[in-house]
Design a protein around this motif. Structure first.
Motif, PDB file in Angstrom:
ATOM      1  N   LEU A 233       0.853  -1.174   0.000  1.00  0.00           N
ATOM      2  CA  LEU A 233       0.000   0.000   0.000  1.00  0.00           C
ATOM      3  C   LEU A 233       0.896   1.233   0.000  1.00  0.00           C
ATOM      4  O   LEU A 233       1.818   1.327   0.811  1.00  0.00           O
ATOM      5  CB  LEU A 233      -0.899   0.011   1.244  1.00  0.00           C
ATOM      6  N   VAL A 234       0.647   2.136  -0.938  1.00  0.00           N
ATOM      7  CA  VAL A 234       1.343   3.412  -0.956  1.00  0.00           C
ATOM      8  C   VAL A 234       0.388   4.443  -0.399  1.00  0.00           C
ATOM      9  O   VAL A 234      -0.696   4.659  -0.958  1.00  0.00           O
ATOM     10  CB  VAL A 234       1.797   3.798  -2.381  1.00  0.00           C
ATOM     11  N   HIS A 235       0.762   5.031   0.744  1.00  0.00           N
ATOM     12  CA  HIS A 235      -0.054   6.075   1.356  1.00  0.00           C
ATOM     13  C   HIS A 235       0.575   7.412   1.004  1.00  0.00           C
ATOM     14  O   HIS A 235       1.714   7.697   1.366  1.00  0.00           O
ATOM     15  CB  HIS A 235      -0.146   5.911   2.868  1.00  0.00           C
ATOM     16  N   VAL A 236      -0.188   8.226   0.262  1.00  0.00           N
ATOM     17  CA  VAL A 236       0.306   9.500  -0.233  1.00  0.00           C
ATOM     18  C   VAL A 236      -0.151  10.629   0.674  1.00  0.00           C
ATOM     19  O   VAL A 236      -1.342  10.760   0.954  1.00  0.00           O
ATOM     20  CB  VAL A 236      -0.203   9.760  -1.668  1.00  0.00           C
ATOM     21  N   GLU A 237       0.803  11.424   1.121  1.00  0.00           N
ATOM     22  CA  GLU A 237       0.466  12.665   1.795  1.00  0.00           C
ATOM     23  C   GLU A 237       0.407  13.709   0.684  1.00  0.00           C
ATOM     24  O   GLU A 237       1.419  14.037   0.070  1.00  0.00           O
ATOM     25  CB  GLU A 237       1.537  13.048   2.818  1.00  0.00           C
ATOM     26  N   GLY A 238      -0.781  14.162   0.394  1.00  0.00           N
ATOM     27  CA  GLY A 238      -1.014  15.058  -0.737  1.00  0.00           C
ATOM     28  C   GLY A 238      -2.127  14.488  -1.586  1.00  0.00           C
ATOM     29  O   GLY A 238      -3.241  14.344  -1.107  1.00  0.00           O
ATOM     30  N   GLU A 239      -1.806  14.121  -2.822  1.00  0.00           N
ATOM     31  CA  GLU A 239      -2.831  13.591  -3.718  1.00  0.00           C
ATOM     32  C   GLU A 239      -2.273  12.452  -4.568  1.00  0.00           C
ATOM     33  O   GLU A 239      -1.170  12.545  -5.094  1.00  0.00           O
ATOM     34  CB  GLU A 239      -3.342  14.718  -4.624  1.00  0.00           C
ATOM     35  N   GLU A 240      -3.092  11.404  -4.712  1.00  0.00           N
ATOM     36  CA  GLU A 240      -2.682  10.212  -5.439  1.00  0.00           C
ATOM     37  C   GLU A 240      -3.291  10.083  -6.824  1.00  0.00           C
ATOM     38  O   GLU A 240      -2.943   9.198  -7.588  1.00  0.00           O
ATOM     39  CB  GLU A 240      -2.993   8.963  -4.606  1.00  0.00           C
TER      40      GLU A 240
END
Length: 161
Positions: free
Chosen positions: A105-112
């Motif tokens: 899982l890639v958790h993006v701080e910002g926008e994915e």
């Protein structure tokens, strides 16, 4: 990092694949293709069906509002920063790490949202990328040479900064 100019954003409004009204019809379409998900709601809906995608890319938001349905997945978690309207080297590296060490899982701080573009470019053919089309349903893009070419065309609209 690459920035998507405002003038080019209209080209990203159309679905980049086949649009389905719900996750069930999307799943019927893709058959047994390896699944990659971009978005909190799509990932949650897959999880509710008992499916853990090879890679999920989430940001904790849906339609730019906090998402109360962000799924918890028992997989490797990669944290990354990626501002809205950008694709960063950090995001591309995180996607590659997740693909190479799936499930992840890639958790993006910002926008994915724009992660679909580099993801299609790096995946093997016959993989399926699912993402939400706001207020319309689920988009499924089966990776093939045409989708890779289109992803490269879309990526060429970005400006390196």
């Amino acid at each position: 990092m690459w920035y998507l100019p405002e003038s080019e954003r209209v080209k990203f409004k159309e679905p980049f694949g086949a649009l389905f009204p719900d996750i069930d019809s999307a799943l019927k379409y893709l058959g047994d293709a390896p699944i990659y998900a971009v978005g909190d709601v799509v990932t949650r809906n897959l999880r509710r069906k008992g499916i853990v995608p090879q890679l999920s890319v989430i940001d904790g938001n849906t339609m730019r509002e906090p998402c109360k349905c962000t799924p918890l997945l028992p997989v490797k978690r990669i944290e990354v920063k990626n501002p809205a309207g950008f694709i960063t080297e950090e995001l591309i590296c995180a996607l590659r790490t997740g693909v190479d060490n799936s499930p992840a899982l890639v958790h993006v701080e910002g926008e994915e949202d724009l992660a679909v573009i580099p993801l299609v470019m790096m995946l093997s053919e016959k993989s399926a990328v699912l993402y939400g089309q706001p207020c319309e349903g689920v988009v499924v893009r089966i990776v093939d040479s045409a989708s890779k070419k289109r992803a490269e065309e879309l990526f060429s609209l970005f400006v390196q900064v």
